[in-house]
Write an enzyme that holds these catalytic residues in place. Sequence first.
Site, PDB file in Angstrom:
ATOM      1  N   PRO A   1       1.163  -1.148  -0.336  1.00 24.99           N
ATOM      2  CA  PRO A   1      -0.266  -0.404   0.447  1.00 24.99           C
ATOM      3  C   PRO A   1       0.938   1.201   0.158  1.00 24.99           C
ATOM      4  O   PRO A   1       0.136   2.436  -0.030  1.00 24.99           O
ATOM      5  CB  PRO A   1      -0.949  -0.506   1.280  1.00 24.99           C
ATOM      6  CG  PRO A   1      -0.099  -1.172   1.868  1.00 24.99           C
ATOM      7  CD  PRO A   1       0.068  -1.907   1.263  1.00 24.99           C
TER       8      PRO A   1
ATOM      9  N   GLU B   1       2.293  -8.577   8.760  1.00 30.98           N
ATOM     10  CA  GLU B   1       2.087  -6.875   8.767  1.00 30.98           C
ATOM     11  C   GLU B   1       3.169  -6.382   7.145  1.00 30.98           C
ATOM     12  O   GLU B   1       3.486  -4.740   7.699  1.00 30.98           O
ATOM     13  CB  GLU B   1       3.593  -6.269   9.569  1.00 30.98           C
ATOM     14  CG  GLU B   1       2.207  -6.496  10.570  1.00 30.98           C
ATOM     15  CD  GLU B   1       1.257  -5.711  10.957  1.00 30.98           C
ATOM     16  OE1 GLU B   1       1.782  -3.911  10.705  1.00 30.98           O
ATOM     17  OE2 GLU B   1       0.332  -5.793  11.042  1.00 30.98           O
TER      18      GLU B   1
ATOM     19  N   ARG C   1      -5.342  -7.814 -20.403  1.00 36.59           N
ATOM     20  CA  ARG C   1      -6.731  -6.989 -21.547  1.00 36.59           C
ATOM     21  C   ARG C   1      -5.617  -6.040 -22.563  1.00 36.59           C
ATOM     22  O   ARG C   1      -6.595  -5.917 -23.624  1.00 36.59           O
ATOM     23  CB  ARG C   1      -8.226  -6.837 -20.349  1.00 36.59           C
ATOM     24  CG  ARG C   1      -7.762  -5.592 -20.167  1.00 36.59           C
ATOM     25  CD  ARG C   1      -9.341  -5.392 -19.069  1.00 36.59           C
ATOM     26  NE  ARG C   1     -10.248  -5.231 -20.015  1.00 36.59           N
ATOM     27  CZ  ARG C   1     -10.295  -3.937 -20.511  1.00 36.59           C
ATOM     28  NH1 ARG C   1      -9.287  -2.938 -20.008  1.00 36.59           N
ATOM     29  NH2 ARG C   1     -11.746  -3.634 -20.738  1.00 36.59           N
TER      30      ARG C   1
ATOM     31  N   ASP D   1     -12.376   2.194 -23.613  1.00 37.19           N
ATOM     32  CA  ASP D   1     -12.627   2.342 -21.697  1.00 37.19           C
ATOM     33  C   ASP D   1     -12.234   3.616 -21.362  1.00 37.19           C
ATOM     34  O   ASP D   1     -11.543   4.479 -21.878  1.00 37.19           O
ATOM     35  CB  ASP D   1     -11.470   1.484 -21.675  1.00 37.19           C
ATOM     36  CG  ASP D   1     -11.906   0.204 -21.535  1.00 37.19           C
ATOM     37  OD1 ASP D   1     -13.571  -0.342 -21.829  1.00 37.19           O
ATOM     38  OD2 ASP D   1     -10.991  -0.853 -22.170  1.00 37.19           O
TER      39      ASP D   1
HETATM   40  N1  SAM Z   1       1.475  -2.696   7.426  1.00 35.23           N
HETATM   41  C1  SAM Z   1       1.838  -2.566   5.813  1.00 35.23           C
HETATM   42  C2  SAM Z   1       1.414  -1.027   5.910  1.00 35.23           C
HETATM   43  O1  SAM Z   1       1.089  -0.108   6.179  1.00 35.23           O
HETATM   44  O2  SAM Z   1       1.732  -0.724   5.068  1.00 35.23           O
HETATM   45  C3  SAM Z   1       0.230  -3.498   5.501  1.00 35.23           C
HETATM   46  C4  SAM Z   1       0.690  -4.868   5.616  1.00 35.23           C
HETATM   47  S1  SAM Z   1      -1.018  -5.899   4.239  1.00 35.23           S
HETATM   48  C5  SAM Z   1      -1.744  -6.126   5.754  1.00 35.23           C
HETATM   49  C6  SAM Z   1      -0.354  -7.270   4.358  1.00 35.23           C
HETATM   50  C7  SAM Z   1       0.229  -7.216   2.603  1.00 35.23           C
HETATM   51  O3  SAM Z   1      -0.796  -6.973   1.639  1.00 35.23           O
HETATM   52  C8  SAM Z   1       1.406  -5.885   1.952  1.00 35.23           C
HETATM   53  O4  SAM Z   1       2.590  -6.506   2.479  1.00 35.23           O
HETATM   54  C9  SAM Z   1       1.005  -6.209   0.639  1.00 35.23           C
HETATM   55  O5  SAM Z   1       2.076  -6.760  -0.194  1.00 35.23           O
HETATM   56  C10 SAM Z   1      -0.165  -6.502   0.724  1.00 35.23           C
HETATM   57  N2  SAM Z   1      -1.527  -5.078   0.331  1.00 35.23           N
HETATM   58  C11 SAM Z   1      -2.571  -4.268   1.295  1.00 35.23           C
HETATM   59  N3  SAM Z   1      -3.000  -3.831   0.516  1.00 35.23           N
HETATM   60  C12 SAM Z   1      -2.467  -3.211  -0.399  1.00 35.23           C
HETATM   61  C13 SAM Z   1      -2.764  -2.576  -0.879  1.00 35.23           C
HETATM   62  N4  SAM Z   1      -3.638  -1.248  -1.457  1.00 35.23           N
HETATM   63  N5  SAM Z   1      -1.722  -2.598  -2.838  1.00 35.23           N
HETATM   64  C14 SAM Z   1      -1.104  -3.458  -2.577  1.00 35.23           C
HETATM   65  N6  SAM Z   1      -0.708  -4.671  -2.146  1.00 35.23           N
HETATM   66  C15 SAM Z   1      -1.519  -4.520  -0.759  1.00 35.23           C
END
Ligand code: SAM
Length: 255
Positions: free
Chosen positions: A89, A116, A154, A169
């Site tokens: 994220p 995490e 796609r 699109d």
């Molecule tokens: N503790 C992390 C932080 O606050 O940045 C978030 C960890 S999340 C619970 C677990 C995993 O989900 C991440 O390591 C990532 O691979 C994935 N993930 C969660 N949200 C995401 C998003 N919006 N985009 C891409 N990957 C995401």
Amino acid sequence: MRFDVFTLFPEIFESPLQVSILKRAQEMGRLEVVLHNIRDYATDKHHVTDDTPYGGGGGMVMKPEPIFAAVESVLGEALGEVPVILLTPQGRLFTQDVARELARHERIALICGRYEGVDERVRQHLATDEISIGDYVLTGGELPALVIIDAVTRLLPGVLGDPGALIEDSHTWGLLEYPHYTRPAVFRGWAVPEVLRSGHHAEIARWRRQQALRRTWERRPDLLAKAALSEEDRAFLQTLGWNAGDELVNEWENE
Ligand code: SAM
């Protein structure tokens, strides 16, 4: 195009890859998705892939060794040439432009985090890119990986039955797409706009363009700043109250 996906939960990918366009793209040989279970690369007896965070705090962190081992062994000599994308994220936002950029590669590696997240050294010394699919936090990187695979696939030549669909699109030209209708012509008293039934192609194209402009102005005025607009588009938008530069002020936002 080949995606190597590194995950603790390969089973998440099974059903989305077995239907519709993603299935067809694989049958056509346009798409190959190879799933690698990170757990298979943990060398200890119990195949441990996570551990408690240094410094304390809740949750678990994915260990670096199995992730490095998995990516290095799968990519081999291609390491350094193939983009290694960490789903997080905290990454750059995934957009249609990014999808187009990724579609130019022949091979991409995707690392899915859990818990995490992954040990920071994966981000620093293994990943070459970090992508987020939106400003929210999911439980893992598997759904983001599928989102990327879907959006990129796609765009690959020959994958969509109607390549024209790509041109219209939403987000392709910086605008949202016009509304679609199908039969019946009248449903519960709600009629399909007359122009769409007129058979007049130029009028239909004009109506659709104006609907796309109106929609974008009403819902995502921020997009207009980067959209490719003709003089006619600008004149139409001005009838709606748009002035170049003040995209952020409109009725939708004031609601
Ligand atoms: N503790 C992390 C932080 O606050 O940045 C978030 C960890 S999340 C619970 C677990 C995993 O989900 C991440 O390591 C990532 O691979 C994935 N993930 C969660 N949200 C995401 C998003 N919006 N985009 C891409 N990957 C995401």
